[in-house]
Design an enzyme around this catalytic site. Structure first.
Site, PDB file in Angstrom:
ATOM      1  N   GLY A  38      22.084  11.843  34.327  1.00  0.00           N
ATOM      2  CA  GLY A  38      21.322  11.232  33.389  1.00  0.00           C
ATOM      3  C   GLY A  38      20.463  12.317  32.650  1.00  0.00           C
ATOM      4  O   GLY A  38      19.935  11.776  31.807  1.00  0.00           O
ATOM      5  N   LYS A  39      20.527  13.389  33.205  1.00  0.00           N
ATOM      6  CA  LYS A  39      19.732  14.385  32.468  1.00  0.00           C
ATOM      7  C   LYS A  39      18.318  14.010  32.275  1.00  0.00           C
ATOM      8  O   LYS A  39      17.735  14.362  31.347  1.00  0.00           O
ATOM      9  CB  LYS A  39      20.390  15.138  31.436  1.00  0.00           C
ATOM     10  CG  LYS A  39      21.699  15.751  31.997  1.00  0.00           C
ATOM     11  CD  LYS A  39      22.503  16.671  30.838  1.00  0.00           C
ATOM     12  CE  LYS A  39      23.540  17.289  31.233  1.00  0.00           C
ATOM     13  NZ  LYS A  39      24.891  16.402  31.626  1.00  0.00           N
ATOM     14  N   ARG A  40      17.649  13.126  32.996  1.00  0.00           N
ATOM     15  CA  ARG A  40      16.444  12.541  32.953  1.00  0.00           C
ATOM     16  C   ARG A  40      15.164  13.693  32.941  1.00  0.00           C
ATOM     17  O   ARG A  40      15.491  14.548  33.739  1.00  0.00           O
ATOM     18  CB  ARG A  40      16.072  11.620  33.813  1.00  0.00           C
ATOM     19  CG  ARG A  40      16.919  10.481  34.134  1.00  0.00           C
ATOM     20  CD  ARG A  40      16.979   9.634  32.503  1.00  0.00           C
ATOM     21  NE  ARG A  40      17.755   8.583  32.567  1.00  0.00           N
ATOM     22  CZ  ARG A  40      18.840   8.270  32.015  1.00  0.00           C
ATOM     23  NH1 ARG A  40      19.741   8.944  31.276  1.00  0.00           N
ATOM     24  NH2 ARG A  40      19.499   6.866  31.988  1.00  0.00           N
TER      25      ARG A  40
ATOM     26  N   ASN B 186      19.489  13.909  26.483  1.00  0.00           N
ATOM     27  CA  ASN B 186      20.088  15.090  26.039  1.00  0.00           C
ATOM     28  C   ASN B 186      21.500  15.189  26.890  1.00  0.00           C
ATOM     29  O   ASN B 186      21.750  14.861  27.813  1.00  0.00           O
ATOM     30  CB  ASN B 186      19.068  16.265  26.658  1.00  0.00           C
ATOM     31  CG  ASN B 186      18.912  16.191  28.211  1.00  0.00           C
ATOM     32  OD1 ASN B 186      19.276  17.282  28.774  1.00  0.00           O
ATOM     33  ND2 ASN B 186      17.924  15.431  28.772  1.00  0.00           N
ATOM     34  N   ASP B 187      22.359  15.835  26.258  1.00  0.00           N
ATOM     35  CA  ASP B 187      23.537  16.154  26.506  1.00  0.00           C
ATOM     36  C   ASP B 187      24.341  16.742  25.338  1.00  0.00           C
ATOM     37  O   ASP B 187      23.611  16.968  24.317  1.00  0.00           O
ATOM     38  CB  ASP B 187      24.455  15.000  27.020  1.00  0.00           C
ATOM     39  CG  ASP B 187      25.199  15.372  28.282  1.00  0.00           C
ATOM     40  OD1 ASP B 187      26.143  16.033  28.172  1.00  0.00           O
ATOM     41  OD2 ASP B 187      24.688  14.861  29.295  1.00  0.00           O
TER      42      ASP B 187
END
Lengths: 310, 310
Positions: free
Chosen positions: A105-107, B108-109
């Site tokens: 999730g790259k939270r 973000n990704d």
């Protein structure tokens, strides 16, 4: 800490790879897709049901040879809350089959807000005394741009529930260097982020030498992988970028330590869409995924052995 | 571009503030909470229903005086997919009432994955030819740590659907400086990120001088707000940290330009939990939120006027 559980599964399956479940409707075989569309119309519900069936088929063929799955939240959110329900059910299904789940999730946020993410993805939510899983992942990918305030709430939850995190350090994309390669007092930003991971990890020590705070380091930068492996001896790596993005088995082998541990390599489309590449029958999609997972495992395990035989 | 719509709403309501909807079950008045628990038991569904009713009540009292809401994804994900359904329904309800919606996800990704986030939150998802909203926000907060590869897919979707983004530049938390204040070739990381926003924004020019690429700059750092306002003349600011986190009206006033535009200031708990601070009847929670929203508006508009009268 939770990275121990992942390491044990890697050792058990003799396989340091993870299957990325990033399903788009266009990856789903016609026979699954059409059944859902016939039943629910051209709706998000239909899409979400199709994705879930696709994922379950993959998990059925992978769970005994691959230690972990990594569902990427973006592909579920794309299909609205119905898609997010499929994320929940995919995690639940993989856990029942004994797989380790890395929720990608790259939270990132701070204080009570980061606490809410940590609770939702790794901990349990209190509803009038009933403690419930929002999403029952074992590990969450996170972004450390906000500093310690964004990581501390995760550490607390990881400690309590035996879970882990992977912090973005050096990402696999071409423009990752715009910020990450820039130097601060002679050190690159990714090096600095790596040092912070080592420091944060001290609070979550693991029995195999790797803490509960891992790092994302892309396969597309083998030099940096080698450098970071040396500088971050207690940090387990999640390595994206193998295959589709250009990373080869030799490149990713630098992520591993002398025991052949210390990292897990992800493949998403390579595994999910193996049936398209093989050009086999669509009904055979999950078995094609299994064949590709085995090929990838042997490719990477072979490359690791070569490096450590030198 | 989409920031134009936000600016027009700010001008119309004469109010440069946004109500953060970050609902936790403990913020919800007993009479709403108990009704949901009675009906659905101690479940995530009950929690999600209670949050939705709470939010709707707030929106009913705010929509004519506050231009925008900012739901924070973390608080919805905490309640599982059921909570995420409430996020969807909250956005839908606010849009029907004519409010502008900033989805605070700090997503973000890269590449196709960032495209999936952009599609899900700002664009439309294709289900067999049917184009559907995953979540119908007007604007999404994002994290730029991955560089241009993470932003380019958003710009494409923003351009197509007339939407906007806010990129984290200088966050409001105490440890934001660990990375953001560090210097790269004499420039701080947040300055560099600010410059990237100005560059990315060139692709989404707006008719009031502000592009579709905004920046998050915390109220708790007034010096940096002042500095960045000068250095980022085409970038609209989203300013968290007013009130609870310590930012005063005078501090946030530096985020504005000479016309009194250029920024929007967020308050979450201050508005949502105004009834607890006022110690009024719980039934009165939404009206208390309205009173606080008016107080905040007058406080900030007054401070902006003072600065520009000097």
């Amino acid at each position: 800490m939770s990275m121990d559980k992942l390491i044990e599964k890697v050792v058990l399956t003799k396989n340091p790879t993870v299957a990325g479940l990033d399903p788009k409707l266009e990856y789903v075989p016609e026979f699954i897709k059409q059944r859902a569309l016939d039943k629910y119309g051209n709706t998000l519900k239909a899409a979400a049901k199709a994705l879930l069936e696709f994922n379950k088929g993959l998990i059925d063929e992978l769970y005994d040879i691959v230690p972990a799955i990594k569902p990427q939240c973006a592909y579920y959110e794309m299909y609205g809350w119905q898609g997010v329900k499929t994320l929940y059910k995919t995690i639940e299904y993989a856990k029942k089959k004994g797989m380790y789940v890395i929720t990608d999730g790259k939270r990132n946020d701070i204080g009570t807000t980061m606490e809410a993410y940590a609770t939702g993805h790794l901990g349990k939510t209190n509803v009038n005394g009933n403690m419930l899983h929002g999403f029952a992942g074992d590990c969450l990918t996170v972004n450390g741009y906000l500093g310690t305030d964004g990581i501390a709430p995760l550490i607390k939850v990881c400690d309590k529930y035996d879970k882990g995190i992977f912090v973005l350090v050096k990402t696999s994309n071409p423009s990752s260097g715009e910020l990450q390669d820039k130097k601060i007092d002679g050190k690159t930003v990714y090096e600095m982020m790596g040092e912070m991971c080592e420091t944060w990890g001290e609070q979550l020590p693991g029995k195999y030498g790797y803490s509960g705070v891992g790092a994302v380091v892309g396969a597309t930068y083998p030099e940096q992988l080698k450098e970071l492996r040396e500088k971050m001896p207690h940090t387990f790596f999640l390595v994206p970028g193998y295959g589709a993005q250009g990373g080869a088995a030799k490149d990713v082998s630098y992520a591993f330590d002398k025991k052949g541990l210390g990292a897990i390599v992800n493949s998403s489309r390579g595994i999910m869409c193996a049936y398209q590449k093989e050009n086999c029958s669509e009904e055979d999609y999950a078995k094609a995924a299994r064949r590709e997972a085995i090929r990838m495992r042997d490719d990477i395990v072979g490359a690791i052995a070569q490096i450590h035989l030198k």
